[in-house]
Design a protein around this motif. Structure first.
Motif, PDB file in Angstrom:
ATOM      1  N   THR A  66      25.906 -28.327  13.953  1.00  0.00           N
ATOM      2  CA  THR A  66      25.208 -27.136  14.416  1.00  0.00           C
ATOM      3  C   THR A  66      25.859 -26.607  15.692  1.00  0.00           C
ATOM      4  OG1 THR A  66      23.142 -27.930  13.504  1.00  0.00           O
ATOM      5  CG2 THR A  66      22.992 -26.204  15.165  1.00  0.00           C
ATOM      6  N   LEU A  67      26.141 -25.320  15.700  1.00  0.00           N
ATOM      7  CA  LEU A  67      26.667 -24.685  16.901  1.00  0.00           C
ATOM      8  C   LEU A  67      25.641 -23.682  17.386  1.00  0.00           C
ATOM      9  CD1 LEU A  67      28.978 -24.195  18.875  1.00  0.00           C
ATOM     10  CD2 LEU A  67      29.751 -22.359  17.357  1.00  0.00           C
ATOM     11  N   THR A  68      25.101 -23.883  18.561  1.00  0.00           N
ATOM     12  CA  THR A  68      24.140 -22.920  19.102  1.00  0.00           C
ATOM     13  C   THR A  68      24.790 -22.217  20.277  1.00  0.00           C
ATOM     14  OG1 THR A  68      23.107 -24.659  20.419  1.00  0.00           O
ATOM     15  CG2 THR A  68      22.165 -24.208  18.265  1.00  0.00           C
ATOM     16  N   SER A  69      24.192 -22.270  21.433  1.00  0.00           N
ATOM     17  CA  SER A  69      24.710 -21.484  22.545  1.00  0.00           C
ATOM     18  C   SER A  69      25.928 -22.140  23.180  1.00  0.00           C
ATOM     19  CB  SER A  69      23.621 -21.301  23.606  1.00  0.00           C
ATOM     20  OG  SER A  69      24.023 -20.398  24.566  1.00  0.00           O
ATOM     21  N   LEU A  70      26.903 -21.324  23.499  1.00  0.00           N
ATOM     22  CA  LEU A  70      28.182 -21.800  24.011  1.00  0.00           C
ATOM     23  C   LEU A  70      28.620 -20.881  25.130  1.00  0.00           C
ATOM     24  CD1 LEU A  70      30.702 -23.693  23.246  1.00  0.00           C
ATOM     25  CD2 LEU A  70      31.590 -21.654  22.187  1.00  0.00           C
ATOM     26  N   VAL A  71      28.880 -21.415  26.314  1.00  0.00           N
ATOM     27  CA  VAL A  71      29.213 -20.577  27.455  1.00  0.00           C
ATOM     28  C   VAL A  71      30.421 -21.153  28.171  1.00  0.00           C
ATOM     29  CG1 VAL A  71      28.383 -19.562  29.609  1.00  0.00           C
ATOM     30  CG2 VAL A  71      26.805 -19.949  27.733  1.00  0.00           C
ATOM     31  N   LEU A  72      31.303 -20.290  28.617  1.00  0.00           N
ATOM     32  CA  LEU A  72      32.499 -20.693  29.349  1.00  0.00           C
ATOM     33  C   LEU A  72      32.467 -20.063  30.732  1.00  0.00           C
ATOM     34  CD1 LEU A  72      35.439 -21.761  29.487  1.00  0.00           C
ATOM     35  CD2 LEU A  72      36.134 -19.547  28.645  1.00  0.00           C
ATOM     36  N   PHE A  73      32.733 -20.830  31.763  1.00  0.00           N
ATOM     37  CA  PHE A  73      32.767 -20.315  33.118  1.00  0.00           C
ATOM     38  C   PHE A  73      34.085 -20.702  33.783  1.00  0.00           C
ATOM     39  CE2 PHE A  73      28.299 -20.808  32.103  1.00  0.00           C
ATOM     40  CZ  PHE A  73      27.795 -19.589  32.496  1.00  0.00           C
ATOM     41  N   TRP A  74      34.226 -20.305  35.036  1.00  0.00           N
ATOM     42  CA  TRP A  74      35.476 -20.521  35.772  1.00  0.00           C
ATOM     43  C   TRP A  74      35.413 -21.742  36.682  1.00  0.00           C
ATOM     44  CZ3 TRP A  74      39.799 -17.271  35.544  1.00  0.00           C
ATOM     45  CH2 TRP A  74      39.623 -16.103  34.804  1.00  0.00           C
ATOM     46  N   VAL A  75      34.445 -22.627  36.523  1.00  0.00           N
ATOM     47  CA  VAL A  75      34.258 -23.639  37.550  1.00  0.00           C
ATOM     48  C   VAL A  75      34.462 -25.075  37.087  1.00  0.00           C
ATOM     49  CG1 VAL A  75      32.693 -22.193  38.857  1.00  0.00           C
ATOM     50  CG2 VAL A  75      31.785 -23.668  37.085  1.00  0.00           C
ATOM     51  N   TRP A 248      31.409 -14.119  35.672  1.00  0.00           N
ATOM     52  CA  TRP A 248      31.502 -14.256  37.132  1.00  0.00           C
ATOM     53  C   TRP A 248      30.104 -14.458  37.719  1.00  0.00           C
ATOM     54  CZ3 TRP A 248      36.198 -13.985  39.830  1.00  0.00           C
ATOM     55  CH2 TRP A 248      37.314 -13.697  39.034  1.00  0.00           C
ATOM     56  N   GLY A 249      29.406 -15.478  37.274  1.00  0.00           N
ATOM     57  CA  GLY A 249      28.077 -15.729  37.806  1.00  0.00           C
ATOM     58  C   GLY A 249      27.649 -17.155  37.576  1.00  0.00           C
ATOM     59  N   ALA A 250      28.609 -18.075  37.565  1.00  0.00           N
ATOM     60  CA  ALA A 250      28.311 -19.465  37.225  1.00  0.00           C
ATOM     61  C   ALA A 250      27.362 -20.112  38.217  1.00  0.00           C
ATOM     62  CB  ALA A 250      29.605 -20.275  37.141  1.00  0.00           C
ATOM     63  N   GLY A 251      27.401 -19.674  39.463  1.00  0.00           N
ATOM     64  CA  GLY A 251      26.558 -20.302  40.485  1.00  0.00           C
ATOM     65  C   GLY A 251      25.216 -19.638  40.665  1.00  0.00           C
ATOM     66  N   GLY A 252      24.896 -18.657  39.835  1.00  0.00           N
ATOM     67  CA  GLY A 252      23.650 -17.919  39.992  1.00  0.00           C
ATOM     68  C   GLY A 252      22.425 -18.714  39.561  1.00  0.00           C
ATOM     69  N   GLN A 253      21.266 -18.311  40.095  1.00  0.00           N
ATOM     70  CA  GLN A 253      20.027 -19.016  39.782  1.00  0.00           C
ATOM     71  C   GLN A 253      19.655 -18.876  38.317  1.00  0.00           C
ATOM     72  OE1 GLN A 253      16.598 -17.627  41.954  1.00  0.00           O
ATOM     73  NE2 GLN A 253      15.378 -19.423  41.458  1.00  0.00           N
ATOM     74  N   ASP A 254      19.872 -17.685  37.746  1.00  0.00           N
ATOM     75  CA  ASP A 254      19.534 -17.479  36.330  1.00  0.00           C
ATOM     76  C   ASP A 254      20.315 -18.438  35.438  1.00  0.00           C
ATOM     77  OD1 ASP A 254      17.825 -15.490  37.065  1.00  0.00           O
ATOM     78  OD2 ASP A 254      19.183 -13.839  36.566  1.00  0.00           O
ATOM     79  N   THR A 255      21.597 -18.610  35.767  1.00  0.00           N
ATOM     80  CA  THR A 255      22.423 -19.530  34.985  1.00  0.00           C
ATOM     81  C   THR A 255      21.906 -20.955  35.086  1.00  0.00           C
ATOM     82  OG1 THR A 255      24.358 -18.139  35.389  1.00  0.00           O
ATOM     83  CG2 THR A 255      24.764 -20.384  34.634  1.00  0.00           C
TER      84      THR A 255
END
Length: 375
Positions: A66-75, A248-255
């Protein structure tokens, strides 16, 4: 080169440069109770809208992959693992029609177009391909797999990375992949049959919502985004994506909250460097070489110089009302007419309509404002 052949253009310039690479991570994610409000919204949306059966083969992942949510960031860093069956299919009989490649030269696949002797097969089809072009510009996948929807940024590097992701999935791995622009009626699909590349100023935060929505979709539709994106109605549209190649928001509270709720993968970077910089024009540097370094820009000792060198940009409305002798009722070298909307009024440049105008203002007056005049 790809962006150039897709007629990429924008008048919004980034202050800075970035380099990019590609990596990502996959996992199965369970929906936590903290997301119940959003989950109810998604369910209401899906129950409210009766969508027609797809005119394509459905590609859903098995319970073991199963593949669900997948996110890539710069950190951070990670890697992509996609299961394939190893089966090979022959190229379909593509028939003879007016060539869709006239609108998009890569519609059959970037590798097939650039290296046809080495990549003889077309790329695999996706849900954004018109039914009448299937098996003409693309082939059906060799195995049953969930279509991966890639969230594409509305800036150059974001669009380019989503293009690369689609190429890897659709041409090398044989996994169907589509593009998510996070706005109804827009597309940044690399294989778009009309060669469109919409770059309006959609909110970048919507990519986070798109990725979490893919996780919320899993219990009912196995994470298949097609069920909530198959509409041009903005009120009915729900952004949905499994992968964000640049954010460009990896450190944000929402994330952080969505990661804690197990709706997003923890931030994972590409191991590359991003850079933000100030730029000056060459003719300005030729006039005063000290401005090529921040040493020539900092401090009160350079204040008057900067106020003298750098005039201030003027909005289209301000030009017509404060500079033009005719209030733009008569076209001139700068403006062809008065702005017709509030959006146009605020523009500093509008191709073919407003060339832009720089001038000294009261804020440049260092005699009047010796301690805070600026350029």
């Amino acid at each position: 080169e790809i962006l150039g052949q897709r007629n990429y253009s924008t008048v919004e310039y980034r202050v800075g440069t970035t380099t990019s690479n590609f990596s990502c991570t996959t996992s199965s994610i369970k929906t936590s109770s903290s997301s119940s409000s959003n989950h109810n919204y998604i369910n209401n949306r899906m129950n409210k809208t009766m969508l027609p059966d797809r005119e394509r083969k459905r590609h859903q992942s098995s319970s073991s992959s199963t593949l669900t949510s997948l996110v890539l960031f710069w950190v951070a860093s990670a890697s992509l693992s996609v299961a394939t069956s190893g089966a090979e299919a022959t190229t379909a009989d593509h028939g003879t029609i007016l060539d869709p490649a006239d609108a998009n030269p890569y519609i059959r696949g970037c590798l097939h177009t650039k290296l046809p002797s080495e990549y003889r097969k077309f790329r695999v089809c996706n849900s954004q391909d018109p039914a009448e072009l299937r098996n003409i510009v693309c082939r059906e996948p060799d195995f049953d797999y969930l279509e991966i929807r890639v969230a594409s940024g509305n800036w150059a590097s974001g669009a380019a990375l989503s293009f690369l992701t689609q190429i890897v999935l659709s041409e090398l791995l044989g996994v169907p992949s589509a593009s998510e622009a996070s706005k109804a009626g827009e597309t940044r699909n690399f294989y778009d049959h009309l060669g469109r590349l919409d770059l309006s100023k959609t909110a970048r935060s919507s990519h986070i919502a798109a990725a979490s929505n893919a996780s919320l979709l899993h219990p009912k539709f196995g994470g298949d985004c097609y069920h909530v994106t198959n509409t041009d109605d903005e009120d009915q549209y729900v952004p949905c994506a499994h992968f964000i190649p640049e954010f460009w928001g990896a450190g944000g509270q929402d994330t952080s909250l969505l990661v804690q709720a197990q709706l997003l993968e923890p931030p994972s970077g590409l191991g590359v460097l991003g850079q933000e910089s100030w730029f000056v024009t060459k003719f300005t540097a030729d006039e005063d070489a000290s401005v090529v370094s921040y040493y020539g820009l900092r401090g009160d000792e350079n204040r008057e110089k900067l106020a003298r060198l750098f005039k201030r940009p003027t909005t289209w409305k301000d030009y017509c009302e404060e500079v033009s002798t005719s209030n733009c009722s008569v076209p001139d070298d700068t403006a062809q007419r008065y702005p017709s909307t509030s959006q146009e009024e605020a523009k500093m440049f509008a191709n073919g309509l407003y060339a832009g105008y720089f001038r000294y203002t009261d804020a440049n007056n260092c005699t009047k404002w010796p301690t805070n005049c600026t350029g």
